[in-house]
Enzyme design. Structure first.
Site, PDB file in Angstrom:
ATOM      1  N   ARG A 281      14.317  24.240  -2.175  1.00 52.54           N
ATOM      2  CA  ARG A 281      15.649  23.667  -2.346  1.00 52.54           C
ATOM      3  C   ARG A 281      15.730  23.027  -3.734  1.00 52.54           C
ATOM      4  NH1 ARG A 281      17.145  26.417   1.116  1.00 52.54           N
ATOM      5  NH2 ARG A 281      18.207  25.885   3.071  1.00 52.54           N
TER       6      ARG A 281
ATOM      7  N   GLU B 131      24.193  24.313  -6.393  1.00 50.69           N
ATOM      8  CA  GLU B 131      24.409  25.753  -6.488  1.00 50.69           C
ATOM      9  C   GLU B 131      25.649  26.137  -5.675  1.00 50.69           C
ATOM     10  OE1 GLU B 131      20.547  26.854  -4.644  1.00 50.69           O
ATOM     11  OE2 GLU B 131      21.750  27.715  -3.009  1.00 50.69           O
TER      12      GLU B 131
ATOM     13  N   HIS C 172      19.478  32.331  -5.452  1.00 53.42           N
ATOM     14  CA  HIS C 172      19.169  31.999  -4.045  1.00 53.42           C
ATOM     15  C   HIS C 172      19.087  33.269  -3.177  1.00 53.42           C
ATOM     16  CE1 HIS C 172      19.506  28.710  -0.736  1.00 53.42           C
ATOM     17  NE2 HIS C 172      18.729  29.711  -0.346  1.00 53.42           N
ATOM     18  N   ILE C 173      18.108  34.103  -3.492  1.00 60.63           N
ATOM     19  CA  ILE C 173      17.959  35.368  -2.754  1.00 60.63           C
ATOM     20  C   ILE C 173      16.616  35.443  -2.019  1.00 60.63           C
ATOM     21  CG2 ILE C 173      19.562  36.730  -4.152  1.00 60.63           C
ATOM     22  CD1 ILE C 173      17.060  37.813  -5.683  1.00 60.63           C
TER      23      ILE C 173
HETATM   24  C1  8YV Z   1      19.046  31.613   3.366  1.00 59.49           C
HETATM   25  C2  8YV Z   1      17.481  29.635   2.977  1.00 59.49           C
HETATM   26  O1  8YV Z   1      19.546  32.617   2.594  1.00 59.49           O
HETATM   27  O2  8YV Z   1      17.043  29.898   5.284  1.00 59.49           O
HETATM   28  C3  8YV Z   1      17.135  29.147   4.345  1.00 59.49           C
HETATM   29  O3  8YV Z   1      16.934  27.919   4.477  1.00 59.49           O
HETATM   30  O4  8YV Z   1      17.471  28.905   2.075  1.00 59.49           O
HETATM   31  C4  8YV Z   1      17.886  31.020   2.646  1.00 59.49           C
HETATM   32  O5  8YV Z   1      16.783  31.828   2.585  1.00 59.49           O
HETATM   33  C5  8YV Z   1      20.177  30.715   3.681  1.00 59.49           C
HETATM   34  O6  8YV Z   1      19.819  29.474   4.052  1.00 59.49           O
HETATM   35  C6  8YV Z   1      21.115  31.327   4.702  1.00 59.49           C
HETATM   36  O7  8YV Z   1      21.919  30.344   5.294  1.00 59.49           O
END
Ligand code: 8YV
Length: 323
Positions: free
Chosen positions: A241, A270, A289-290
Site C-alpha cells: 500500500r 492513487e 496498481h496491477i
Molecule cells: C486488488 C489489492 O487489485 O487485494 C488487494 O488488496 O491491493 C489489489 O491486488 C484490489 O484491492 C482489488 O480491490
C-alpha cells in the site's frame, strides 16, 4: 420459495464470477464500471443484504454508519481491508470478509518485476528505445545493479511476503532477511533471518520489498529516518500500500542517490493524486496498481468473495472473515 439475497456489486467483475453470482443471488451489477459516489453507494445499498466492493470504495466509519440496516455482510474483492473501517462494521454487526491466498503469486510476480525493473533500469531503457534516443552501445551503457546473490529484506512476511521470498531465493539465490509482527515457524521461514525491529533489518537490505498491510502502526513506515538506515544504493519495492511510504522522503533519497532506484505499484492518493515528483525521476519504475491483475487471479478473487457470501447466507462462518 425465499427470495434470493440482493447483492450490490460496486465494480464490474470477471464475467464468470458475475454469471455465478446470478445463480444464487440478485446482484446489482455495474456493467459500465462507474465509480460510485458515497451517496450513490448508500442509496444503491437500500434493500441489499450484502455489498461486494473493491478497495476503490472508501468504506469509512461515516459511510458504514449510513448503510441501511439491510446490509449484513461486506464481502471484499481484495485482500487489503484498509479501505474499510472494521471497527465501525463490527459495531453495526456487519460481517466483513477479504480474499487472501489467491493473489499471493500474482502480487509476488509484480514485486519481482519491480525489483528487476528498478535494478536494471527498465523504464529508462524502454523509453530510450521508443523515443529513438538509443544511438550507441558501450561497456558503461545502462549499467544497473544485479539482484542475483544479494540480500533481500522483506517487511511483512505474510502470504505475499513468503511467496516473494521463495521466488527471490529460488530464482536469484537471494539471501532473505525479514521483519514481521511475529517470527515465523522454521518451516515457513525457510532459512530466512528474522529481525525484531525494522531498524535492525534495514541496514541489511540491499533490496527492500514491502508486504505488510496499511494499519495505523505501519502508515509512514518508510520515512526519512528509516531510509537513512538502508545501505547506500539500496533498491526499494512496494506492492502493498502507498501509505507505507512517506513520499517526500523516498523522493529525496532517489534524487540524492542515497537509494539507487525504486519500483512502485501502489501510491498514496492513487490513481490521480500520486506524488508528482516521482514522474520526473529516471531511477523509478512505476506501475498502476496491477499486483493482482491476472485473469487467473481476478477470477479466483471473485470466486473467493462468492464463497464467503455463500457461507454467510448458508448460516456458516465465512472462511475469510476479518470482522
Ligand atoms: C486488488 C489489492 O487489485 O487485494 C488487494 O488488496 O491491493 C489489489 O491486488 C484490489 O484491492 C482489488 O480491490
Amino acid at each position: 420459495m425465499t427470495e434470493k439475497p440482493k447483492i450490490l456489486v460496486t465494480r464490474k467483475l470477471p464475467q464468470a464470477v458475475e454469471r455465478q453470482l446470478e445463480q444464487n443471488y440478485q446482484p446489482l451489477l455495474n456493467p459500465d464500471d462507474r465509480l460510485y459516489s458515497t451517496d450513490e453507494l448508500i442509496s444503491l445499498s437500500e434493500g441489499a443484504a450484502a455489498i461486494l466492493p473493491c478497495h476503490t470504495e472508501q468504506l469509512t466509519a461515516e459511510v458504514i454508519d449510513r448503510l441501511p440496516d439491510s446490509i449484513k455482510i461486506i464481502a471484499n474483492f481484495s485482500v487489503g481491508v484498509d479501505h474499510c473501517d472494521l471497527a465501525a462494521a463490527k459495531a453495526r454487526g456487519i460481517v466483513v470478509t477479504n480474499t487472501p491466498d489467491v493473489l499471493s503469486e500474482a502480487t509476488a510476480e509484480i514485486a519481482i518485476l519491480l525489483m528487476l525493473g528498478a535494478a536494471r533500469r527498465a523504464s529508462e531503457g524502454e523509453r530510450m528505445v521508443r523515443s529513438q534516443e538509443w544511438k550507441d552501445w558501450s561497456p558503461d551503457f545502462m549499467v544497473g545493479i544485479q539482484a542475483t546473490g544479494k540480500r533481500l529484506g522483506i517487511i511483512g512476511m505474510g502470504r505475499v511476503g513468503q511467496v516473494m521470498a521463495r521466488y527471490a531465493r529460488d530464482a536469484f539465490g537471494m539471501e532473505i532477511h525479514y521483519h514481521n509482527r511475529s517470527r515465523l515457524p522454521a518451516e515457513l521461514e525457510a532459512g530466512a533471518t528474522y529481525y525484531d525491529t525494522v531498524e535492525d533489518l534495514l541496514p541489511q537490505c540491499q533490496f527492500l520489498s514491502l508486504h505488510c498491510p496499511a494499519t495505523p502502526e505501519s502508515i509512514g513506515l518508510l520515512n526519512a529516518k528509516r531510509i537513512a538506515l538502508l545501505p547506500e544504493d539500496a533498491i526499494v519495492v512496494n506492492t502493498a500500500r502507498g501509505a507505507l511510504i512517506e513520499d517526500e522522503a523516498l523522493h529525496a533519497a532517489l534524487v540524492s542517490g542515497k537509494i539507487a532506484a525504486a519500483g512502485l505499484d501502489v501510491y498514496n492518493n492513487e490513481p490521480t493524486g500520486i506524488f508528482p515528483g516521482y514522474r520526473d525521476l529516471t531511477n523509478i519504475f512505476l506501475l498502476p496498481h496491477i499486483g493482482s491483475a491476472t485473469r487467473e487471479t481476478r477470477d479466483a478473487m471473485g470466486f473467493r468473495a462468492l464463497a464467503n457470501l455463500d457461507a454467510y447466507f448458508a448460516g456458516k462462518e465465512p472462511v475469510d472473515r476479518v470482522a
